[in-house]
Design an enzyme around this catalytic site. Structure first.
Site, PDB file in Angstrom:
ATOM      1  N   TYR A 106      52.128   4.382 -17.618  1.00 33.86           N
ATOM      2  CA  TYR A 106      53.393   5.086 -17.490  1.00 33.86           C
ATOM      3  C   TYR A 106      53.189   6.505 -17.004  1.00 33.86           C
ATOM      4  O   TYR A 106      52.051   7.002 -16.993  1.00 33.86           O
ATOM      5  CB  TYR A 106      54.158   5.075 -18.821  1.00 33.86           C
ATOM      6  CG  TYR A 106      53.694   6.092 -19.836  1.00 33.86           C
ATOM      7  CD1 TYR A 106      52.483   5.950 -20.488  1.00 33.86           C
ATOM      8  CD2 TYR A 106      54.469   7.206 -20.116  1.00 33.86           C
ATOM      9  CE1 TYR A 106      52.062   6.895 -21.411  1.00 33.86           C
ATOM     10  CE2 TYR A 106      54.059   8.158 -21.043  1.00 33.86           C
ATOM     11  CZ  TYR A 106      52.845   7.992 -21.692  1.00 33.86           C
ATOM     12  OH  TYR A 106      52.423   8.934 -22.586  1.00 33.86           O
ATOM     13  N   LEU A 150      37.801  -6.748 -35.753  1.00 34.83           N
ATOM     14  CA  LEU A 150      38.925  -7.341 -36.469  1.00 34.83           C
ATOM     15  C   LEU A 150      38.329  -8.372 -37.429  1.00 34.83           C
ATOM     16  O   LEU A 150      37.564  -9.250 -37.001  1.00 34.83           O
ATOM     17  CB  LEU A 150      39.881  -8.026 -35.497  1.00 34.83           C
ATOM     18  CG  LEU A 150      41.119  -8.601 -36.177  1.00 34.83           C
ATOM     19  CD1 LEU A 150      42.084  -7.488 -36.559  1.00 34.83           C
ATOM     20  CD2 LEU A 150      41.820  -9.609 -35.280  1.00 34.83           C
ATOM     21  N   GLU A 152      32.077  -7.665 -31.510  1.00 34.22           N
ATOM     22  CA  GLU A 152      32.811  -8.937 -31.557  1.00 34.22           C
ATOM     23  C   GLU A 152      33.221  -9.290 -30.146  1.00 34.22           C
ATOM     24  O   GLU A 152      32.960  -8.536 -29.206  1.00 34.22           O
ATOM     25  CB  GLU A 152      34.045  -8.812 -32.459  1.00 34.22           C
ATOM     26  CG  GLU A 152      35.042  -7.787 -31.943  1.00 34.22           C
ATOM     27  CD  GLU A 152      36.317  -7.676 -32.760  1.00 34.22           C
ATOM     28  OE1 GLU A 152      36.682  -8.658 -33.430  1.00 34.22           O
ATOM     29  OE2 GLU A 152      36.945  -6.616 -32.697  1.00 34.22           O
ATOM     30  N   LYS A 162      45.073  -5.138 -36.267  1.00 36.76           N
ATOM     31  CA  LYS A 162      45.448  -6.154 -35.268  1.00 36.76           C
ATOM     32  C   LYS A 162      46.607  -5.609 -34.446  1.00 36.76           C
ATOM     33  O   LYS A 162      47.750  -6.062 -34.565  1.00 36.76           O
ATOM     34  CB  LYS A 162      45.788  -7.486 -35.953  1.00 36.76           C
ATOM     35  CG  LYS A 162      45.684  -8.673 -35.010  1.00 36.76           C
ATOM     36  CD  LYS A 162      45.698  -9.962 -35.782  1.00 36.76           C
ATOM     37  CE  LYS A 162      45.819 -11.171 -34.864  1.00 36.76           C
ATOM     38  NZ  LYS A 162      44.708 -11.311 -33.931  1.00 36.76           N
TER      39      LYS A 162
HETATM   40  N1  PMP Z   1      38.632 -10.375 -32.997  1.00 37.22           N
HETATM   41  C1  PMP Z   1      39.627 -10.126 -32.140  1.00 37.22           C
HETATM   42  C2  PMP Z   1      39.582  -8.887 -31.299  1.00 37.22           C
HETATM   43  C3  PMP Z   1      40.715 -11.016 -32.030  1.00 37.22           C
HETATM   44  O1  PMP Z   1      41.730 -10.766 -31.184  1.00 37.22           O
HETATM   45  C4  PMP Z   1      40.704 -12.198 -32.819  1.00 37.22           C
HETATM   46  C5  PMP Z   1      41.801 -13.209 -32.679  1.00 37.22           C
HETATM   47  N2  PMP Z   1      43.022 -12.807 -33.139  1.00 37.22           N
HETATM   48  C6  PMP Z   1      39.648 -12.410 -33.708  1.00 37.22           C
HETATM   49  C7  PMP Z   1      38.625 -11.474 -33.767  1.00 37.22           C
HETATM   50  C8  PMP Z   1      39.605 -13.616 -34.628  1.00 37.22           C
HETATM   51  O2  PMP Z   1      40.564 -13.483 -35.628  1.00 37.22           O
HETATM   52  P1  PMP Z   1      41.239 -14.786 -36.326  1.00 37.22           P
HETATM   53  O3  PMP Z   1      40.094 -15.625 -36.788  1.00 37.22           O
HETATM   54  O4  PMP Z   1      42.027 -14.216 -37.443  1.00 37.22           O
HETATM   55  O5  PMP Z   1      42.052 -15.481 -35.284  1.00 37.22           O
END
Ligand code: PMP
Length: 286
Positions: free
Chosen positions: A33, A204, A179, A146
Site C-alpha cells: 500500500y 507456530l 519450521e 497464527k
Molecule cells: N507452521 C506454520 C507456519 C503453519 O502455517 C502451520 C499450519 N497452520 C503449521 C506450522 C502447522 O500447524 P497445525 O499442525 O496446527 O496445522
C-alpha cells in the site's frame, strides 16, 4: 456529500465498499500500500510514493495494476469526488481473489482499492510535543502467533514451488531450521533421535506437532524438542513435516540431499500409523 471509495474499477459509496473474503490481502497480507498527502488540493511527492509502490510490487513479483498515468488519474478522481483539499489518499494493491493456498495463484487479477479522507493541514508552528517510548523491534518475529500476516510464508512457499519442491524449511540467523512455511519440521538423526524444534516465538506450535509429541510419548518413542541445523537435516536418516492440511508427510530430499533410501523411513511410517489411529480415535474429535 457521501464518501467515495474506488474498488477494482468502480467508484462506490465508502460505506458499501468491499472486497471478496478470499482476497489474498485479507487471507495472507499478500499486498502492498501507499498513503499520499493532499495539501492545498495537490498530491505531495506523488512520484516518490508511486516509485516506492512499484518497488514494493516488484518485491512481491506483482505487476502494477495499471499504468502510473492511470493511477494518478484515479487518485485525482478520488480527491475530486471526495472534495478533499487537505487529506490523504490510501492505495492498496493485493494479489487478488483466489482459492486459499499459499503459492501464487496461476491466474489472478490484482485488487486495487483507494480510499480518501480529510485531515487538518500541517501546522509548522504547532506548540508542544508528543511522548515516545522505546520497544524491542519484534516485527516479523512473532511466528508463534497464527497471524494472517503471512507474506513471508507466501513468498517462501512460492520459492519452494519454483524450485519444484513441496515446502521450504526456514533457517534462522544461527543456521538452525525453524519450521516450514506452513508446517512443522521433523528429522530423525543419523543416531536415530527424533527431533523437532522447541516451541518458542520462532515457530507456530502446530496442533499436529503437539498431537504427535503426545503419541510419541504414549508409544515410548524417544524424542527431543530442540533446534537442528541445516547440516543435521541434510544428514538425517528420515524427515517429515506436519500440519492439519498435510498430516504427516514424509520428506525424500532436503536441498537435493536424499534421506535414507528416498522412501518413507521406518520411524516416519510408525508415527504416520499412530497419527492415522489418532484421526479415527473417538477421543481426538470435539
Ligand atoms: N507452521 C506454520 C507456519 C503453519 O502455517 C502451520 C499450519 N497452520 C503449521 C506450522 C502447522 O500447524 P497445525 O499442525 O496446527 O496445522
Amino acid at each position: 456529500m457521501s464518501r467515495i471509495a474506488y474498488v477494482n474499477g468502480r467508484y462506490v459509496p465508502h460505506a458499501h465498499a468491499a472486497v471478496h473474503i478470499e482476497d489474498r490481502g485479507y487471507q495472507f497480507a499478500d499486498g502492498v500500500y501507499e498513503v499520499t498527502t493532499i495539501h492545498g488540493g495537490r498530491f505531495i511527492d506523488a512520484d516518490g510514493h508511486l516509485d516506492r509502490l512499484e518497488r514494493s510490487l516488484a518485491a512481491l513479483r506483482m505487476a502494477p495494476p495499471m499504468s502510473r498515468r492511470a493511477l494518478k488519474a484515479v487518485m485525482r478522481q478520488m480527491m475530486r469526488r471526495n472534495r478533499i483539499v487537505n487529506g490523504l489518499v490510501y492505495l492498496q494493491v493485493t494479489r487478488g481473489v483466489a482459492r486459499r493456498d499459499h503459492p501464487f495463484p496461476e491466474v489472478s487479477t490484482s485488487s486495487l482499492v483507494l480510499t480518501a479522507r480529510h485531515t487538518p493541514p500541517f501546522d509548522a508552528a504547532a506548540a508542544g510535543g508528543v511522548d515516545v517510548i522505546t520497544l524491542p523491534d519484534t516485527r516479523w518475529k512473532h511466528c508463534d502467533i497464527k497471524s494472517v500476516a503471512l507474506l513471508a510464508n507466501v513468498l517462501g512457499k512460492q520459492e519452494a514451488r519454483d524450485a519444484g519442491a513441496y515446502e521450504a524449511w526456514l533457517v534462522d540467523d544461527a543456521g538452525y531450521v525453524t519450521e516450514g512455511t506452513s508446517s512443522n519440521a521433523w528429522i530423525v538423526t543419523g543416531a536415530g533421535e527424533l527431533l523437532t524444534r522447541h516451541a518458542d516465538s520462532a515457530i507456530l506450535n502446530g496442533i499436529t506437532r503437539q498431537a504427535l509429541l503426545g503419541l510419541a510419548a504414549d508409544e515410548g518413542i524417544e524424542f527431543a524438542e530442540r533446534a537442528f541445523t541445516v547440516a543435521e537435516a541434510h544428514a538425517a536418516r528420515e524427515a517429515f513435516l506436519t500440519s492439519s492440511t498435510s498430516f504427516v508427510k514424509p520428506v525424500a530430499r532436503i536441498d537435493g540431499h536424499a534421506l535414507g533410501n528416498g522412501q518413507r523411513g521406518p520411524l516416519t511410517s510408525r508415527i504416520a500409523a499412530y497419527y492415522a489411529e489418532h484421526l479415527d480415535a473417538p477421543g481426538s474429535a470435539a
